[in-house]
Design an enzyme around this catalytic site. Structure first.
Site, PDB file in Angstrom:
ATOM      1  N   GLY A 170       0.931  -1.330   0.004  1.00 48.17           N
ATOM      2  CA  GLY A 170      -0.092   0.201  -0.200  1.00 48.17           C
ATOM      3  C   GLY A 170       1.132   1.153   0.044  1.00 48.17           C
ATOM      4  N   ASP A 171       1.702   1.239   0.580  1.00 53.92           N
ATOM      5  CA  ASP A 171       2.828   2.422   0.828  1.00 53.92           C
ATOM      6  C   ASP A 171       3.462   2.643  -0.442  1.00 53.92           C
ATOM      7  OD1 ASP A 171       2.573   3.373   3.555  1.00 53.92           O
ATOM      8  OD2 ASP A 171       3.628   1.737   4.252  1.00 53.92           O
TER       9      ASP A 171
END
Length: 405
Positions: A170-171
């Site tokens: 996600g990051d």
């Protein structure tokens, strides 16, 4: 290959960010030539320095995510530290940050203040849920964003709770979007004499970054009432595509879901009856019969070693591959040919630096991965260089900034 290919040369970025998302965006900009000045808190620095730290004082995760950057230390809780940020902003093209929404404003460094200092500044902001909306003030790491964005529900086997992808996906996805948004704003700035502030604020939310790569998850629900479910190593609606065991204890990935590929695939595994089965002539039919197909394929792979199975499949142009570990990646000739593992001497907590390979720069320009200039810097390594060269501060003034309160 021209080792000086730097499309973003001349762009200066001030990075106010910890962990992975904003630093990933800064890494990408730095990879392609931008000067990235990373601001870290004194003494401790970015918390990533201690994540997965097995030796020395700086993790390989930090060295990887923060390559091609300069590190300076400033205490943003002090008026002096914030004043230095504003002075640096006047000499930068981009501000990159991933604090909780409102934090920059609390420090007196909101977009309007930054814009007054530099009316051409691109301000790229990464947060859990974005700068607006009812959840904007809620904190959240990528693990939560991956769940809220729809990804976590689809990862794992259907008979057990969802699991997480083994990296901070996600990051990383948010960081890629932030880098793209930054370059897009810089491109617009070159074409338009004065871009309004609201168009120079790039607002990246972790949960939206995940949602954006979920393909037709939402449209399928709204159009057909379909709620996708976990299917393990398969992909919903696509068959046969899975991991299959081999006789030497490995598993291999085989994607035989194209119509023409499927015909060749079944001949290779000695199942012409499946190739001729009317029920299996399109992907929808193969998905309905996925258990039968996977069982037949596994019967064939279990009788062969990984190398034997892959050799036969590759000869028939069936998409396939081994499931690599880090050791496999390091030894792989394809990665070597494209300069995708680049060695640097780094401190790993031993008496002498150790040569460590780091993943190369993507995308490739000029046939090979561009060379990494530096791995992630030591804490505050460039404080004096940056503050003296860009702001003209004296040693005494820098010493005063670095002095403990």
């Amino acid at each position: 290959m021209d080792t000086e290919i730097r499309p973003l040369h001349g762009v200066r970025v001030l990075e106010l960010g910890n962990y992975v998302a904003a630093p990933t965006a800064g890494r990408i900009l730095g990879d392609f030539g931008a000067e990235v000045i990373k601001v870290e808190r004194p003494e401790t620095g970015d918390e990533l320095r201690n994540w997965r730290l097995y030796g020395g004082d700086t993790s390989m995760l930090y060295r990887t995510v923060n390559r091609n950057k300069k590190s300076i230390t400033l205490d943003l809780r002090t008026e002096a530290g914030r004043g230095i940020v504003l002075d640096l902003i006047k000499r930068c093209d981009v501000l990159l940050e991933n604090f909780r929404p409102g934090m920059l404003e609390k420090w007196g460094l909101g977009p309007e203040v930054l814009n007054a200092a530099n009316p051409d500044l691109v301000i790229t902001r990464i947060s859990a849920y974005g700068q607006t909306g009812p959840l904007s003030q809620r904190p959240g790491f990528a693990a939560v964003a991956e769940a809220v964005g729809g990804l976590r529900e689809l990862v794992g086997d259907p008979d057990r709770p969802p699991v997480r992808v083994g990296v901070s996906i996600g990051d990383s996805i948010a960081g890629i979007y932030a880098a793209f948004g930054t370059v897009m704003a810089l491109f617009q700035r070159e074409r338009v004499q004065r871009v309004p502030l609201e168009q120079r604020v790039i607002d990246v939310a972790l949960n939206e970054s995940i949602l954006s790569v979920m393909e037709s998850l939402v449209p399928d629900y709204l159009a057909y009432g379909i709620n996708r479910e976990r299917v393990g190593g398969r992909m919903e609606g696509i068959a046969p595509s899975n991991a299959y065991p081999t006789s030497d204890g490995y598993s291999i990935i085989i994607g035989g879901n194209g119509d023409a590929i499927f015909q060749r695939y079944m001949q290779v595994i000695d199942r012409p009856d499946l190739a001729a089965d009317p029920e299996l002539q399109d992907n929808a039919g193969r998905w309905r019969n996925r258990d039968r197909l996977d069982a037949s394929i596994a019967e064939w792979t279990r009788l062969r070693t990984r190398e034997e199975a892959l050799k036969v499949l590759e000869a028939a142009a069936i998409p396939c591959g081994p499931i690599y570990t880090a050791a496999d990646i390091v030894a792989d000739e394809q990665y070597k040919a494209r300069n995708m593992i680049q060695p640097f001497p780094v401190d790993v907590g031993e008496p002498e630096p150790k040569e460590v390979g780091f993943p190369g720069i993507v995308p490739v320009i000029g046939g090979q991965s561009l060379p990494i200039r530096t791995v992630g810097p030591d804490l505050g390594e460039h404080t004096r260089e940056v503050l003296s060269e860009l702001l003209g501060l004296t040693d005494a003034e820098i010493d005063a900034l670095e002095a403990k309160p």
